[in-house]
Design an enzyme around this catalytic site. Structure first.
Site, PDB file in Angstrom:
ATOM      1  N   ASN A 102       0.832  -1.218   0.000  1.00  0.00           N
ATOM      2  CA  ASN A 102       0.000   0.000   0.000  1.00  0.00           C
ATOM      3  C   ASN A 102       0.866   1.267   0.000  1.00  0.00           C
ATOM      4  O   ASN A 102       0.507   2.269   0.624  1.00  0.00           O
ATOM      5  CB  ASN A 102      -0.919  -0.009   1.232  1.00  0.00           C
ATOM      6  N   ASP A 159       8.265  -9.019   2.967  1.00  0.00           N
ATOM      7  CA  ASP A 159       7.010  -9.224   3.682  1.00  0.00           C
ATOM      8  C   ASP A 159       7.347  -9.510   5.151  1.00  0.00           C
ATOM      9  O   ASP A 159       8.150 -10.418   5.437  1.00  0.00           O
ATOM     10  CB  ASP A 159       6.276 -10.418   3.056  1.00  0.00           C
ATOM     11  N   PHE A 173       4.710  -0.655  11.986  1.00  0.00           N
ATOM     12  CA  PHE A 173       3.512  -0.074  11.362  1.00  0.00           C
ATOM     13  C   PHE A 173       2.864  -1.026  10.360  1.00  0.00           C
ATOM     14  O   PHE A 173       1.699  -0.832   9.998  1.00  0.00           O
ATOM     15  CB  PHE A 173       3.878   1.183  10.550  1.00  0.00           C
ATOM     16  N   LYS A 194      -5.279  -1.856   6.848  1.00  0.00           N
ATOM     17  CA  LYS A 194      -6.020  -0.941   7.727  1.00  0.00           C
ATOM     18  C   LYS A 194      -7.428  -0.579   7.261  1.00  0.00           C
ATOM     19  O   LYS A 194      -8.059   0.273   7.877  1.00  0.00           O
ATOM     20  CB  LYS A 194      -5.211   0.330   7.910  1.00  0.00           C
ATOM     21  N   SER A 211      -4.836   1.084  17.837  1.00  0.00           N
ATOM     22  CA  SER A 211      -5.862   2.015  17.363  1.00  0.00           C
ATOM     23  C   SER A 211      -6.892   2.254  18.458  1.00  0.00           C
ATOM     24  O   SER A 211      -7.178   1.353  19.269  1.00  0.00           O
ATOM     25  CB  SER A 211      -6.538   1.366  16.155  1.00  0.00           C
ATOM     26  N   TYR A 266     -10.783  -5.890  11.341  1.00  0.00           N
ATOM     27  CA  TYR A 266      -9.596  -5.035  11.495  1.00  0.00           C
ATOM     28  C   TYR A 266      -9.387  -4.679  12.969  1.00  0.00           C
ATOM     29  O   TYR A 266      -8.285  -4.824  13.516  1.00  0.00           O
ATOM     30  CB  TYR A 266      -9.733  -3.755  10.657  1.00  0.00           C
ATOM     31  N   LYS A 306      -6.265  -5.649  15.927  1.00  0.00           N
ATOM     32  CA  LYS A 306      -5.508  -4.754  16.813  1.00  0.00           C
ATOM     33  C   LYS A 306      -5.633  -5.219  18.261  1.00  0.00           C
ATOM     34  O   LYS A 306      -4.664  -5.224  19.010  1.00  0.00           O
ATOM     35  CB  LYS A 306      -6.014  -3.316  16.659  1.00  0.00           C
ATOM     36  N   PHE A 330      -5.760   7.871  17.471  1.00  0.00           N
ATOM     37  CA  PHE A 330      -7.134   8.297  17.186  1.00  0.00           C
ATOM     38  C   PHE A 330      -7.219   8.539  15.667  1.00  0.00           C
ATOM     39  O   PHE A 330      -6.885   7.630  14.924  1.00  0.00           O
ATOM     40  CB  PHE A 330      -7.547   9.433  18.143  1.00  0.00           C
ATOM     41  N   ASN A 363     -11.888   5.569   2.119  1.00  0.00           N
ATOM     42  CA  ASN A 363     -12.822   5.141   3.164  1.00  0.00           C
ATOM     43  C   ASN A 363     -12.943   6.211   4.228  1.00  0.00           C
ATOM     44  O   ASN A 363     -13.963   6.327   4.890  1.00  0.00           O
ATOM     45  CB  ASN A 363     -12.285   3.887   3.879  1.00  0.00           C
ATOM     46  N   ASN A 364     -11.870   6.962   4.417  1.00  0.00           N
ATOM     47  CA  ASN A 364     -11.819   7.913   5.529  1.00  0.00           C
ATOM     48  C   ASN A 364     -12.225   9.316   5.085  1.00  0.00           C
ATOM     49  O   ASN A 364     -12.162   9.654   3.907  1.00  0.00           O
ATOM     50  CB  ASN A 364     -10.411   7.926   6.141  1.00  0.00           C
ATOM     51  N   ASP A 404     -20.461   2.736  12.739  1.00  0.00           N
ATOM     52  CA  ASP A 404     -19.909   4.017  13.210  1.00  0.00           C
ATOM     53  C   ASP A 404     -20.417   4.357  14.602  1.00  0.00           C
ATOM     54  O   ASP A 404     -21.578   4.088  14.935  1.00  0.00           O
ATOM     55  CB  ASP A 404     -20.324   5.156  12.268  1.00  0.00           C
TER      56      ASP A 404
END
Ligand code: NAD
Ligand code: WQD
Length: 330
Positions: free
Chosen positions: A35, A59, A81, A85, A125, A149, A153, A178, A198-199, A293
């Protein structure tokens, strides 16, 4: 300090690498470019005015390959990281998410143990808190999240927590981010989602640029200041600096911190600030709520302030300005 940054060509990773290089640390990135793109490396070097940045395309699930890199490089610290996501995609492809996000973490923990690496920082997250009353503080019990997802985490946190019990001298730091937005002020690095964002923030910048006709605001009937969802937005450069603070102030054992501003902002407030600061219109339409949400999510950011001596410095105005500057430069 010699630092391995997995996922270092990605959005948050690249900004963190810049901060590490600015402070004179040696950085080695491992990323499989799932990504992100290689040209980020030149941009990082340009911004930080450094010459030295090592990159391995690999990888992080590949134990043998990473073992060779660890043997050669002798890291002091790991900032992990690398991971997938996209919340919606994780619902459609849960196994892919569990496989990648858990096996990268397990592989790195095994190697951290084998090579006795002092610091291990993990990207967690705010999603791990599930549905609870904000402000969210680190003492809250974690609740079920609404998607695979989020579960990866939570499970990664559990894996690293159990791992730390047998590696008591290691400093294992879980950072619960956040909502990271914004970009480096140079406009050279930032978030570049593939396909439809998506965000919220990348969607807003694409609408402002004319790539998309309008923004769909997901619901205006929440119990919030104006009915739209409230989140704790954090500038990605502040977030990157939070990792440096975590590296420098890490304690033995397992420690976890919220990285947020502690300020809640609604979708409409974000749009209005974007329009005002950048003097550009963002057409939008109110549509139904997005499943999963929550109404309001923001941090109690006091633990990181006290123990890591870190707090956010940048404002919402900085965030919308830098996001737009980056998008315009693409
Ligand atoms: P990103 O997708 O921009 O960066 C992740 C990087 O990891 C990418 O460059 C990708 O190529 C790489 N990667 C993925 N799987 C890999 C693998 N198996 N081996 C090697 N490289 C691999 O994402 P980001 O926004 O920079 O997020 C970084 C981390 O922070 C992720 O773990 C993410 O879950 C977490 N996080 C992100 C947010 C957010 O809103 N961006 C919020 C909370 C937590
Ligand atoms: C923010 C607000 C939406 C898009 C996600 C993950 C979380 C973390 C950060 C990784 C909400 C509204 C959004 C749009 C909208 N990632 N919105 N129209 O959902 O808070 O968090 O990213 O860990 O795990 O769940 O962020 O940017 O998607 O949404 O109205 O087109 O904007 O409803 O109120 P979210 P977001």
């Amino acid at each position: 300090m010699k630092v391995l940054v997995t996922g270092g060509t990605g959005y948050i990773g690249s900004h963190t690498v810049v901060e590490l290089l600015n402070l004179g640390h040696d950085v080695v990135i491992v990323d499989n470019l799932y990504n992100s793109q290689l040209d980020v490396l030149d941009k990082i070097l340009k911004i930080s005015n450094s010459k030295d940045l090592k990159f391995y395309e690999a990888d992080c699930k590949d134990y043998e390959k990473l073992d060779e890199i660890f043997k050669l490089e002798k890291f002091d610290s790991i900032i992990h990281f690398a991971g997938y996501k996209a919340v919606g995609e994780s619902v459609l492809k849960p196994l892919m998410y569990y496989d990648n996000n858990l096996n990268t973490t397990i592989t790195l923990a095994r190697l951290a143990e084998k090579y006795q690496i002092k610091n291990f920082i993990f990207s967690s997250s705010a999603t791990v808190y599930g549905e609870q009353q904000s402000p969210l503080n680190e003492n809250l019990e974690l609740k079920t999240t609404s998607n695979p997802y989020g579960e990866t985490k939570k499970m990664s946190e559990r894996i690293l927590s159990d791992f730390s019990k047998n590696n008591k001298d290691m400093h294992i730091t879980l950072l619960r981010y956040f909502n990271p937005i914004g970009a480096h002020e140079s406009g050279l690095i930032g978030e570049k989602p593939q396909g439809t964002p998506n965000n919220l923030m990348p969607y807003v910048t694409q609408v402002a640029k004319g790539i998309r006709e309008k923004l769909f605001v997901f619901g205006n009937d929440y119990d919030t200041v104006d009915g739209t969802g409230v989140r704790d937005y954090i500038h990605v450069v502040d977030l990157a600096k939070g990792h440096i603070a975590a590296l420098l102030n890490a304690h033995k054992g397992l420690n976890f911190y919220n990285l947020g501003s502690g300020i809640g902002t609604s979708v409409l407030e974000l749009i209005q600030t974007f329009e005002k600061v950048n003097e550009i219109k963002v057409p939008f339409e109110i549509v139904d709520r997005r499943p999963g949400d929550l109404a309001t999510v923001y941090a109690d950011a006091s633990k990181a302030k006290k123990e890591l001596r870190w707090e956010t410095k940048k404002t919402l105005e900085d965030m919308v300005k830098d996001s737009w500057f980056f998008e315009k430069n693409l």
